[in-house]
Enzyme design. Structure first.
Site, PDB file in Angstrom:
ATOM      1  N   SER A  52      60.542  44.712  61.344  1.00 23.73           N
ATOM      2  CA  SER A  52      59.941  44.083  60.178  1.00 23.73           C
ATOM      3  C   SER A  52      59.270  42.772  60.603  1.00 23.73           C
ATOM      4  CB  SER A  52      61.007  43.877  59.093  1.00 23.73           C
ATOM      5  OG  SER A  52      60.418  43.531  57.852  1.00 23.73           O
ATOM      6  N   GLU A  90      54.286  50.772  60.730  1.00 26.51           N
ATOM      7  CA  GLU A  90      54.987  51.063  59.482  1.00 26.51           C
ATOM      8  C   GLU A  90      54.899  49.812  58.628  1.00 26.51           C
ATOM      9  OE1 GLU A  90      58.404  49.848  58.451  1.00 26.51           O
ATOM     10  OE2 GLU A  90      58.066  48.246  59.885  1.00 26.51           O
ATOM     11  N   HIS A 135      61.416  50.734  57.889  1.00 25.93           N
ATOM     12  CA  HIS A 135      62.179  50.439  56.673  1.00 25.93           C
ATOM     13  C   HIS A 135      62.613  51.744  56.001  1.00 25.93           C
ATOM     14  CE1 HIS A 135      59.843  46.748  57.359  1.00 25.93           C
ATOM     15  NE2 HIS A 135      60.790  46.107  56.685  1.00 25.93           N
TER      16      HIS A 135
END
Length: 313
Positions: A119, A218, A283
């Site tokens: 992330s 992502e 995620h």
């Protein structure tokens, strides 16, 4: 633009290894941190927490304390010869704010060790590649809900850390996983969270080209037009020029996947390279640990990514 080459692999971990848990980005729920530390202890590791890991910025509550303190925690953990790995507690936001405060010469002198996170930690994956030339692990974090609740995510990270030969082939077992664009490609893995890659373009700590790379992307919680903005920015900036292939992970809390997929086909389908989709990293539940900086072969049709050598030495 130069072609990506494999990076230096840190040593694998052994029982008794000391791992430092740091919070470079957002604030940490204390109960989830405690649960994550229990998991690490269950693997025979010796986890230690950085002094500011539970801090919260007084004025900007989305930050885990002051930029200088978060940077100091990361640097001190990395430069501590007794620490074998640094595992981030969570993402959120904030790594970009503190990355310029790190002493890269001191961290390079400290030698290679393992960095784990995803992330917002994408900013650190890129910086560690650019500044230290090190393989890093895009994987679940110590205080992440996805980590403490998922036996599969835990096991894949544990295997990568202790027995990396056993996870040289990463495969998606997701029912919807297919080839967005079929084919095979070879290259060096890199990437992370799409919005962080786009946000880093033009800075000293982010590469401006994925030439010769298998770019893994992502994101979470983004509307389709914003994903379009990030991809278009990267296309215009030349990041995709010469890319060997693309591996697409989860798009959790984004618009319905059919809509996101239409965008991905529109922006990426014309690159002329294999593109694997819904690969099970990022995620999502049961997320895979994906090493960055390792030469690998992508088979988009089979949904496999096979590393030339184990992620860790």
């Amino acid at each position: 633009m130069s072609t990506l080459t494999p990076l230096r692999r840190p040593p694998r971990l052994a029982p008794g290894a000391r791992v430092a848990v740091v919070a470079p980005s957002g604030p940490i729920p204390e109960d989830r941190l405690a649960a994550g530390l229990d998991v690490l202890r269950g693997w025979g590791l010796d986890p230690v927490t950085a002094p500011h890991v539970l801090d919260r910025h007084g004025a900007l509550g989305y930050l885990a304390g002051a930029d200088a303190d978060r940077a100091a925690d990361l640097q001190n953990a990395w430069c501590d010869p007794a620490v074998d790995a640094v595992i981030c507690a969570r993402g959120g936001y904030g790594a970009q704010r503190m990355v310029d405060a790190l002493d890269w010469e001191a961290m390079r002198a400290a030698g290679p060790k393992v960095l784990v996170g995803f992330s917002d930690i994408t900013a650190l994956h890129e910086a560690f590649a650019v500044r230290l030339g090190l393989v890093t692990l895009h994987g679940p974090m110590a205080a992440g809900a996805d980590f403490v609740k998922s036996a599969r995510a835990q096991e894949h990270l544990r295997a990568t850390l202790f027995d990396p030969e056993s996870v040289r082939t990463l495969r998606t077992d997701r029912s919807g996983g297919t080839a967005l664009v079929p084919g095979r490609a070879r290259g060096v893995t890199l990437g992370g969270c799409l919005s962080l890659i786009a946000g880093g373009i033009g800075t000293p700590h982010t590469r401006d080209s994925a030439r010769g790379g298998l770019l893994c992307l992502e994101d979470v919680g983004e509307e389709t037009y914003r994903l379009d903005r990030y991809l278009t920015q990267l296309l215009r900036a030349g990041l995709f020029d010469g890319v060997a292939g693309l591996v697409l992970g989860s798009w959790a809390e984004c618009d319905p996947y059919d809509e996101v997929r239409t965008l991905l086909v529109d922006r990426l389908g014309g690159l002329g390279v294999p593109v694997a989709e819904q690969f099970g990293f990022g995620h999502c539940e049961d997320a895979l640990t994906l090493p960055f900086g390792v030469a690998a072969e992508l088979d988009a049709d089979a949904g496999t990514l096979t590393l030339d050598e184990p992620a860790l030495s």
